[in-house]
Design a protein around this motif. Structure first.
Motif, mmCIF file in Angstrom:
data_model
loop_
_atom_site.group_PDB
_atom_site.id
_atom_site.type_symbol
_atom_site.label_atom_id
_atom_site.label_comp_id
_atom_site.label_asym_id
_atom_site.label_seq_id
_atom_site.Cartn_x
_atom_site.Cartn_y
_atom_site.Cartn_z
ATOM 1 N N ALA A 16 0.830 -1.214 0.000
ATOM 2 C CA ALA A 16 0.000 0.000 0.000
ATOM 3 C C ALA A 16 0.861 1.259 0.000
ATOM 4 C CB ALA A 16 -0.935 -0.006 1.215
ATOM 5 N N VAL A 17 1.931 1.253 0.785
ATOM 6 C CA VAL A 17 2.803 2.430 0.840
ATOM 7 C C VAL A 17 3.517 2.615 -0.504
ATOM 8 C CG1 VAL A 17 4.885 3.391 1.924
ATOM 9 C CG2 VAL A 17 3.063 2.433 3.339
ATOM 10 N N LYS A 18 3.901 1.517 -1.135
ATOM 11 C CA LYS A 18 4.545 1.621 -2.448
ATOM 12 C C LYS A 18 3.583 2.281 -3.448
ATOM 13 C CE LYS A 18 6.645 -1.044 -6.166
ATOM 14 N NZ LYS A 18 5.790 -0.408 -7.174
ATOM 15 N N ASP A 19 2.331 1.830 -3.471
ATOM 16 C CA ASP A 19 1.345 2.418 -4.398
ATOM 17 C C ASP A 19 1.170 3.915 -4.116
ATOM 18 O OD1 ASP A 19 0.980 -0.019 -5.553
ATOM 19 O OD2 ASP A 19 -0.987 -0.404 -4.660
ATOM 20 N N PHE A 20 1.092 4.274 -2.835
ATOM 21 C CA PHE A 20 0.898 5.686 -2.479
ATOM 22 C C PHE A 20 2.105 6.507 -2.949
ATOM 23 C CE2 PHE A 20 0.641 9.273 0.589
ATOM 24 C CZ PHE A 20 -0.641 9.705 0.266
ATOM 25 N N LEU A 21 3.313 6.021 -2.661
ATOM 26 C CA LEU A 21 4.526 6.760 -3.064
ATOM 27 C C LEU A 21 4.631 6.847 -4.586
ATOM 28 C CD1 LEU A 21 7.149 5.369 -0.511
ATOM 29 C CD2 LEU A 21 6.010 7.599 -0.481
ATOM 30 N N ASP A 22 4.231 5.791 -5.279
ATOM 31 C CA ASP A 22 4.286 5.788 -6.750
ATOM 32 C C ASP A 22 3.343 6.826 -7.360
ATOM 33 O OD1 ASP A 22 6.112 3.797 -6.907
ATOM 34 O OD2 ASP A 22 4.697 2.215 -7.450
ATOM 35 N N ASN A 23 2.382 7.287 -6.574
ATOM 36 C CA ASN A 23 1.379 8.219 -7.109
ATOM 37 C C ASN A 23 1.467 9.604 -6.487
ATOM 38 O OD1 ASN A 23 -0.678 6.846 -9.087
ATOM 39 N ND2 ASN A 23 -0.018 5.304 -7.603
ATOM 40 N N LEU A 24 2.640 9.952 -5.966
ATOM 41 C CA LEU A 24 2.792 11.301 -5.398
ATOM 42 C C LEU A 24 2.886 12.359 -6.488
ATOM 43 C CD1 LEU A 24 5.137 10.996 -2.307
ATOM 44 C CD2 LEU A 24 2.646 11.171 -2.418
ATOM 45 N N GLU A 25 3.288 11.962 -7.689
ATOM 46 C CA GLU A 25 3.345 12.891 -8.826
ATOM 47 C C GLU A 25 2.706 12.194 -10.018
ATOM 48 O OE1 GLU A 25 7.284 15.312 -8.953
ATOM 49 O OE2 GLU A 25 7.629 13.418 -7.905
ATOM 50 N N VAL A 26 1.582 12.727 -10.466
ATOM 51 C CA VAL A 26 0.856 12.061 -11.556
ATOM 52 C C VAL A 26 0.510 13.087 -12.642
ATOM 53 C CG1 VAL A 26 -0.162 10.367 -9.956
ATOM 54 C CG2 VAL A 26 -1.448 12.432 -10.550
ATOM 55 N N ASP A 27 0.035 12.575 -13.773
ATOM 56 C CA ASP A 27 -0.480 13.490 -14.804
ATOM 57 C C ASP A 27 -1.851 14.018 -14.387
ATOM 58 O OD1 ASP A 27 1.671 13.180 -16.701
ATOM 59 O OD2 ASP A 27 0.926 11.148 -17.050
ATOM 60 N N VAL A 28 -2.733 13.106 -13.981
ATOM 61 C CA VAL A 28 -4.115 13.514 -13.674
ATOM 62 C C VAL A 28 -4.542 12.944 -12.324
ATOM 63 C CG1 VAL A 28 -6.487 13.615 -14.517
ATOM 64 C CG2 VAL A 28 -4.621 13.346 -16.154
ATOM 65 N N ALA A 29 -5.030 13.825 -11.453
ATOM 66 C CA ALA A 29 -5.625 13.387 -10.188
ATOM 67 C C ALA A 29 -7.124 13.623 -10.282
ATOM 68 C CB ALA A 29 -5.047 14.176 -9.020
ATOM 69 N N ILE A 30 -7.896 12.566 -10.066
ATOM 70 C CA ILE A 30 -9.359 12.653 -10.153
ATOM 71 C C ILE A 30 -9.922 12.581 -8.740
ATOM 72 C CG2 ILE A 30 -11.449 11.582 -11.090
ATOM 73 C CD1 ILE A 30 -9.706 10.381 -13.314
ATOM 74 N N VAL A 31 -10.799 13.520 -8.414
ATOM 75 C CA VAL A 31 -11.423 13.522 -7.087
ATOM 76 C C VAL A 31 -12.849 13.007 -7.244
ATOM 77 C CG1 VAL A 31 -11.940 14.850 -5.021
ATOM 78 C CG2 VAL A 31 -10.061 15.559 -6.542
ATOM 79 N N GLY A 32 -13.111 11.819 -6.711
ATOM 80 C CA GLY A 32 -14.445 11.241 -6.787
ATOM 81 C C GLY A 32 -14.506 10.059 -7.737
ATOM 82 N N GLY A 33 -15.014 8.950 -7.213
ATOM 83 C CA GLY A 33 -15.080 7.708 -7.996
ATOM 84 C C GLY A 33 -16.488 7.353 -8.411
ATOM 85 N N GLY A 34 -17.302 8.367 -8.729
ATOM 86 C CA GLY A 34 -18.616 8.095 -9.326
ATOM 87 C C GLY A 34 -18.442 7.757 -10.800
ATOM 88 N N PRO A 35 -19.556 7.625 -11.542
ATOM 89 C CA PRO A 35 -19.446 7.214 -12.942
ATOM 90 C C PRO A 35 -18.587 8.149 -13.789
ATOM 91 C CG PRO A 35 -21.710 7.872 -12.368
ATOM 92 C CD PRO A 35 -20.957 7.742 -11.096
ATOM 93 N N SER A 36 -18.718 9.454 -13.607
ATOM 94 C CA SER A 36 -17.940 10.362 -14.471
ATOM 95 C C SER A 36 -16.448 10.235 -14.188
ATOM 96 C CB SER A 36 -18.416 11.818 -14.308
ATOM 97 O OG SER A 36 -18.188 12.263 -12.994
ATOM 98 N N GLY A 37 -16.080 10.132 -12.922
ATOM 99 C CA GLY A 37 -14.655 9.997 -12.568
ATOM 100 C C GLY A 37 -14.066 8.692 -13.074
ATOM 101 N N LEU A 38 -14.830 7.603 -12.969
ATOM 102 C CA LEU A 38 -14.315 6.296 -13.409
ATOM 103 C C LEU A 38 -14.141 6.252 -14.924
ATOM 104 C CD1 LEU A 38 -16.416 3.955 -11.073
ATOM 105 C CD2 LEU A 38 -13.946 4.374 -10.931
ATOM 106 N N VAL A 39 -15.098 6.841 -15.647
ATOM 107 C CA VAL A 39 -14.980 6.858 -17.114
ATOM 108 C C VAL A 39 -13.767 7.693 -17.526
ATOM 109 C CG1 VAL A 39 -16.077 7.689 -19.241
ATOM 110 C CG2 VAL A 39 -17.415 6.408 -17.568
ATOM 111 N N ALA A 40 -13.607 8.859 -16.916
ATOM 112 C CA ALA A 40 -12.441 9.701 -17.227
ATOM 113 C C ALA A 40 -11.151 8.927 -16.951
ATOM 114 C CB ALA A 40 -12.484 10.984 -16.400
ATOM 115 N N ALA A 41 -11.110 8.211 -15.834
ATOM 116 C CA ALA A 41 -9.898 7.470 -15.445
ATOM 117 C C ALA A 41 -9.517 6.456 -16.518
ATOM 118 C CB ALA A 41 -10.131 6.766 -14.105
#
Ligand code: 48F
Length: 257
Positions: A16-41
């Motif tokens: 879990a810590v590896k995944d968190f550290l791997d995502n400290l700098e990303v192209d896109v951060a999406i806030v919210g995992g409803g249908p619109s956020g999941l489709v965008a992802a």
């Protein structure tokens, strides 16, 4: 195999810590995992952008699980069927196509994950990072810390683009409006969601999917709340089309840079 509890613990925490550290700098951060956020992802990750999605609750799916008044069914119009097909979600009927809401959530989440997006649950986005009048990241805390009312400082992560996919409460845009000021709306503020009018709302949600502040995009029901459009109830084609639209806008913008 003889099981050792401390090895179970180590396996979970290290991964879990590896995944968190791997995502400290990303192209896109999406806030919210409803249908619109999941489709965008899914559509962003498929194009090899690094995508992290943060969901406050334990489960993604937002308002989709409950279908219409807890009948576990959603309606989708024909314009959104190509997206349903991309996610392999089954539907039946004519004009007002009907799908199972539980299957829909499960397959949207699976589609986003299989495309390479990383989903973090149980995390609440409580603020944004700003540089030179542009949003450039998120400020995070465990949702359980907020529920317990504990005073614990948050942590932060950086993103080239942030998407507000928080649905009706339009949380990220509200934070930016409160702390920084002018949004790209007629009044410079969140115009506020209007009462139900499915036909108008479903058309407007795609138009309202925009960059609302430098670095900050809005999708789904949050887009209609920001631009003063109506709600639509349990018809979900607009949510799917808006999620795809925000991915297209970010991909276009990313190519120009
Ligand atoms: O509400 P939600 O499903 O948003 P959406 O994708 O879809 C709207 C429809 O479900 C429905 C509708 C269309 O028919 O009107 O309401 O626009 O999902 C939003 C998700 O964002 C999470 C929240 O828990 C939900 O799962 N969320 C909200 N605020 C935050 C958050 C936050 N500050 N941090 C993390 N997650």
């Amino acid at each position: 195999m003889k099981l050792d509890e401390t090895r179970i613990t180590r396996a979970i925490v290290e991964s879990a810590v590896k995944d968190f550290l791997d995502n400290l700098e990303v192209d896109v951060a999406i806030v919210g995992g409803g249908p619109s956020g999941l489709v965008a992802a899914k559509y962003l990750a498929e194009e090899k952008l690094k995508v992290a999605l943060f969901e406050r609750k334990l489960s993604v799916g937002g308002g989709m699980w409950g279908g219409g008044m807890m009948y576990p069914k959603i309606v989708v119009q024909k314009e959104a069927l190509p997206i349903m097909d991309d996610f392999k979600i089954k539907y039946e009927g004519k004009d007002y196509f009907v799908a199972n809401s539980i299957e829909s959530v499960a397959k949207l989440a699976a589609g986003a994950i299989d495309a390479g997006a990383e989903i973090f649950n149980g995390i609440t986005v409580e603020d944004v990072m700003m540089r030179e009048k542009a949003v450039c990241g998120l400020v995070l805390n465990w949702s359980s810390v907020n529920v317990a009312g504990l005073h614990v400082d948050p942590l932060a992560m950086a993103a080239k683009y942030v998407i507000d996919a928080t649905g009706h409460p339009v949380e990220v845009c509200s934070i930016v409006q409160r702390k920084v000021g002018n949004l790209a709306t007629p009044s410079g503020k969140i115009e506020g969601e209007k009462s139900m009018w499915a036909d108008k709302s479903e058309r407007m949600v795609v138009e309202n999917t925009k960059e609302v502040y430098p670095g900050l995009y809005v999708t789904g029901m949050a887009a209609n709340a920001v631009y003063g459009a109506p709600r639509m109830g349990p018809i979900f084609g607009g949510m799917l089309l808006s999620g795809k639209r925000v991915a297209e806008l970010i991909l276009e913008n990313n190519c120009r840079k």
